[in-house]
Design an enzyme around this catalytic site. Structure first.
Site, mmCIF file in Angstrom:
data_model
loop_
_atom_site.group_PDB
_atom_site.id
_atom_site.type_symbol
_atom_site.label_atom_id
_atom_site.label_comp_id
_atom_site.label_asym_id
_atom_site.label_seq_id
_atom_site.Cartn_x
_atom_site.Cartn_y
_atom_site.Cartn_z
ATOM 1 N N LYS A 193 21.579 74.832 2.286
ATOM 2 C CA LYS A 193 22.818 74.088 2.064
ATOM 3 C C LYS A 193 23.694 74.280 3.284
ATOM 4 O O LYS A 193 23.574 75.279 3.997
ATOM 5 C CB LYS A 193 23.550 74.629 0.830
ATOM 6 C CG LYS A 193 24.472 73.616 0.196
ATOM 7 C CD LYS A 193 23.645 72.642 -0.630
ATOM 8 C CE LYS A 193 24.462 71.757 -1.498
ATOM 9 N NZ LYS A 193 23.600 71.142 -2.541
HETATM 10 N N1 GLU Z 1 22.882 67.585 -2.398
HETATM 11 C C1 GLU Z 1 21.891 67.196 -3.360
HETATM 12 C C2 GLU Z 1 21.583 68.341 -4.290
HETATM 13 O O1 GLU Z 1 22.360 69.242 -4.475
HETATM 14 C C3 GLU Z 1 20.668 66.593 -2.703
HETATM 15 C C4 GLU Z 1 19.914 67.489 -1.794
HETATM 16 C C5 GLU Z 1 18.812 66.778 -1.017
HETATM 17 O O2 GLU Z 1 18.495 65.636 -1.324
HETATM 18 O O3 GLU Z 1 18.276 67.419 -0.104
HETATM 19 O O4 GLU Z 1 20.565 68.364 -4.928
#
Ligand code: GLU
Length: 434
Positions: A124
């Site tokens: 993240k």
């Molecule tokens: N931000 C989204 C999540 O928390 C998508 C993450 C992604 O597609 O890599 O799942």
């Protein structure tokens, strides 16, 4: 393989006490992890490895403001675990971003990718900023400078960002362009959630909401409750909440309440969603919508309904309000909407929870499809994307609930157990490089 264990596991404390303990997302993640690891009798060495993020990057991001001044923002990228494949996870722009939060969210991405069994690790990123107070030019300069600051980790085989809170296709396009300019050729697979015209996948924008719809459908089916007429309250009317609400309404459910940061609206007989969408299109926010009762975001959570879908931010269902929740089913569209203390209360009340690492995994699943399509240079039609998403979501749902039933634990702990076991299995097979 047993990794020798000589020291007790170290508990990672937050850098600064920005959260009450119940609301510290890293501790919220860890308390579930510990319980699931214990149930699995996880090897002590692996337990220690999986409690620690692989890599935490902190960068300063200087940005030239339109006024001519320079502001410096703090950005993070955390790679929690990459044993199963490239790190995968969104980037958020928000004032509440902290290293602790990003680390928890990176761990959740690790477990989420393992729950739906896609070949990614978890990551993240975030920048502490208020994007609503920035011009498009300022946001673009910040995005590009942040991208260049973390460029060593990025890459289709190493770390693949995606949208998250306050980031979107536009931001992904800037990341892709910045990375590609450094590499001297176009690399579409370095981010997902891109515009479809530049290598994005059909169905990606709707994928998280669609996954929530599938999760709700499966939960109701299991409880013998009909979708037709099911009363659903949705907290958050962004990309996840608004799409989930529309798809659930198409399935025959009655959306009784929705909310955004301006507050919520409620109609026990069901909202006219098309009319609400039209209002939001014109006014941007729900506040002031005339054809329903106004409620606060806190009130929305405890309204009479069959399904509650928190699709906004962390820590909205806590030890303070969990006892007042009237829904029979909670489907977590957001990451970390329920605190660990609230878990216990929901369990005692017999509420069926579809945990975040399953319920909102539709987004990263279609991100995986996008990455596959970019690397293969061959693009699928929308029906193919949606059908493959449906298959993965329903199968994962069955696996999580099956695990929970077999071990007599909550769905959330069942999901953690499934995920940790899959990650641990790869660690065992790969061994410890020394
Ligand atoms: N931000 C989204 C999540 O928390 C998508 C993450 C992604 O597609 O890599 O799942």
């Amino acid at each position: 393989m047993t990794i020798p264990s000589t020291q007790p596991a170290r508990i990672i404390r937050p850098e600064k006490d920005t959260f009450l303990s119940e609301e510290n997302p890293f501790e919220a993640m860890m308390s579930r992890f510990d319980f699931a690891a214990e149930k699995l009798s996880l090897d002590p060495g692996l337990y220690k490895i999986l409690r620690h993020p692989e890599k935490q990057i902190i960068v300063s991001v200087p940005v030239l403001r339109d006024s001519g001044e320079v502001d410096v923002y703090t950005g993070y990228r955390v790679l929690y675990n990459t044993s199963r494949g490239p790190a995968k996870g969104g980037i958020r722009f928000d004032m509440n971003v902290s290293l602790d939060e990003v680390t928890a969210l990176a761990a959740w991405m690790t477990w989420k990718c393992a729950v739906v069994n896609i070949p990614f690790g978890g990551a993240k990123g975030g920048v502490i900023c208020d994007p609503t107070a920035m011009s498009a030019g300022e946001l673009e300069r910040m995005t590009r400078r942040y991208t260049s600051a973390i460029i060593e980790t990025l890459g289709p085989d190493s770390d693949v960002p995606a949208p998250d809170v306050n980031t979107n296709e536009r931001v992904m396009a800037w990341i892709m362009d910045t990375y590609s300019m450094h590499k001297r050729h176009t690399v579409t697979a370095v981010v997902t959630g891109k515009p479809v015209s530049m290598g994005g996948s059909l169905g990606r924008r709707e994928a998280t909401g669609r996954g929530c719809m599938f999760s709700t459908r499966e939960a109701l089916k299991r409880l013998g409750m009909p979708m037709k007429g099911a009363r659903i309250a949705v907290q958050g009317f962004g990309n996840v909440g608004s799409v989930a609400a529309q798809l659930l309404a198409e399935q025959g459910a009655s959306i009784v309440a929705v909310s955004d940061k301006s507050g919520g609206i409620y109609n026990a007989a069901g909202l006219d969603l098309a009319d609400v969408m039209q209002w939001v299109k014109e006014k941007r926010l729900l506040g002031g919508y005339p054809k329903a009762e106004a409620v606060t975001n806190a009130q929305l959570l405890t309204l009479p309904c069959d399904v509650l879908l928190p699709a906004a931010l962390e820590n909205v269902i806590t030890s303070k309000n969990a006892k007042d929740i009237q829904a029979r089913v909670v489907v977590e569209g957001a990451n970390g909407p329920t605190t660990a203390n609230a878990d216990r209360i929901l369990e005692e009340k017999g509420i069926f929870v579809v945990p975040d690492i399953l319920a909102n995994a539709g987004g990263v699943t279609v991100s995986y499809f996008e990455w596959v399509q970019d690397r293969g240079g061959y693009f699928w039609d929308e029906d193919t994307v949606n059908q493959r998403l449906e298959r993965i979501m329903t199968q994962s749902f069955d696996e999580v609930v099956g695990m929970a039933e077999r071990h007599g634990v909550s769905n959330r702990i069942g999901a953690y157990m499934l995920a940790i076991e899959r990650v641990a299995e790869v660690h065992r097979l790969r061994g410890l490089y020394a």
